[in-house]
Design an enzyme around this catalytic site. Structure first.
Site, PDB file in Angstrom:
ATOM      1  N   PRO A   1      -1.955   4.863  -0.726  1.00  0.00           N
ATOM      2  CA  PRO A   1      -1.311   3.784  -1.470  1.00  0.00           C
ATOM      3  C   PRO A   1       0.184   3.694  -1.159  1.00  0.00           C
ATOM      4  CG  PRO A   1      -2.684   5.113  -2.918  1.00  0.00           C
ATOM      5  CD  PRO A   1      -2.605   5.841  -1.614  1.00  0.00           C
ATOM      6  N   GLU A   2       0.689   2.459  -1.093  1.00  0.00           N
ATOM      7  CA  GLU A   2       2.119   2.272  -0.895  1.00  0.00           C
ATOM      8  C   GLU A   2       2.825   2.315  -2.255  1.00  0.00           C
ATOM      9  OE1 GLU A   2       3.421  -0.208   2.196  1.00  0.00           O
ATOM     10  OE2 GLU A   2       1.501  -0.193   3.243  1.00  0.00           O
TER      11      GLU A   2
ATOM     12  N   LYS B   1       5.954   7.499  -3.263  1.00  0.00           N
ATOM     13  CA  LYS B   1       4.523   7.717  -3.454  1.00  0.00           C
ATOM     14  C   LYS B   1       4.229   8.863  -4.416  1.00  0.00           C
ATOM     15  CE  LYS B   1       3.711   5.807   1.135  1.00  0.00           C
ATOM     16  NZ  LYS B   1       3.087   5.954   2.466  1.00  0.00           N
TER      17      LYS B   1
ATOM     18  N   ASN C   1       2.442   1.503   5.842  1.00  0.00           N
ATOM     19  CA  ASN C   1       2.191   0.800   7.103  1.00  0.00           C
ATOM     20  C   ASN C   1       2.266  -0.717   6.947  1.00  0.00           C
ATOM     21  OD1 ASN C   1       1.758   0.941   9.823  1.00  0.00           O
ATOM     22  ND2 ASN C   1      -0.437   1.292   9.700  1.00  0.00           N
TER      23      ASN C   1
END
Length: 269
Positions: free
Chosen positions: A2-3, A52, A161
């Site tokens: 997860p971002e 994060k 990403n």
């Protein structure tokens, strides 16, 4: 993985569900039994995120969770059903319960240990205390490509990403460009856009980076279907035409992660 916007949403949800009330805590899996015993019956005082990393404050200390690649929270309304599978931590309040499975990290930290962890992390575009000049001090001296620096959590926290690919496209920056070759103006534009895009992600619960003139309705194209985000320019669009110039989006591996960019819009001079 997860971002950062996902972790900030989780901090908000923990606060809404459990703040100020006694919480029942257990570790059905058994790997966090001692920590859960210290949380059990005590109120959640605060919850926050840094990149994060998720932090939930209790009288016994700070619950620190890093989901990693496989961790996730599952939510429901009480009464909670009998535990099934490998549940590292279950929290139950009056309004909700949540089960944490498969995190890379689930531990209790003292305030000093939490402060030390914050100090090791780069500034988070979603935190009001973030200092983008601290990240720029590293970026502006580095021979590493800017795409790698944006993913380094010691430089900038919370960017994954999708956000790195999209913010570089939006500012027509070649992802292979060395950090030291960026101008201060380019860095300020990248940072400001991350602040805006990631804040939108917190509110919407998905990543949308496409400007209004390139949305499906404006272009007469079908909406994107992908569980990893909403409307994007280059992420996971390798081989498809760029929404701006029409050239095929490219991909290559950089430090074991797939990099996406447009050779027309992001062509280095």
């Amino acid at each position: 993985m997860p971002e950062g916007h996902v972790i900030h949403r989780l901090a908000r949800r923990l606060t809404e569900a459990f703040a100020g009330e006694p919480v029942a805590a257990a570790s059905p899996q058994g790997r966090f039994s001692e920590g859960a015993a210290l949380l059990h019956g005590r109120p959640l005082l605060a919850a926050e995120a840094h990149g994060k990393h998720l932090f939930a404050g209790f009288p016994a200390g700070w619950l620190h969770v890093h989901l990693g690649l496989y961790g996730k929270f599952a939510w429901g309304e009480p009464p909670a059903p009998a535990p099934v599978g490998q549940i590292r931590l279950r929290l139950v309040g009056e309004k909700a319960y949540c089960d944490l499975r498969g995190p890379t990290v689930c531990e209790l930290l003292t305030p000093g240990e939490k402060d030390a962890l914050h100090a090791r992390l780069g500034p988070d575009p979603l935190r009001p205390d973030a200092d983008p000049d601290r990240a720029w001090a590293t970026v502006s001296r580095s021979r590493q490509p800017i795409s790698a620096l944006l993913m380094d959590q010691k430089v900038v926290s919370g960017v994954g990403n999708i956000y790195r690919a999209e913010v570089l496209f939006r500012h027509r920056i070649d992802p292979r460009k060395a950090g030291k070759d960026l101008t201060p103006r380019e860095w300020k534009a990248i940072w400001a856009d991350l602040v805006s895009l990631m804040a939108d992600g917190v509110e919407a619960g998905r990543i949308d980076t496409v400007r209004p003139e390139h949305m499906p309705e404006a272009m007469g194209r079908p909406p994107r279907v992908d569980a990893h985000g909403g409307e994007v320019y280059v992420y996971r669009r390798a081989g498809l035409p760029c929404l701006v110039c029409g050239l095929a989006v490219r991909t290559e591996s950089l430090q074991a992660r797939n990099l996406f960019w447009c050779p027309g819009c992001q062509n280095s001079p």
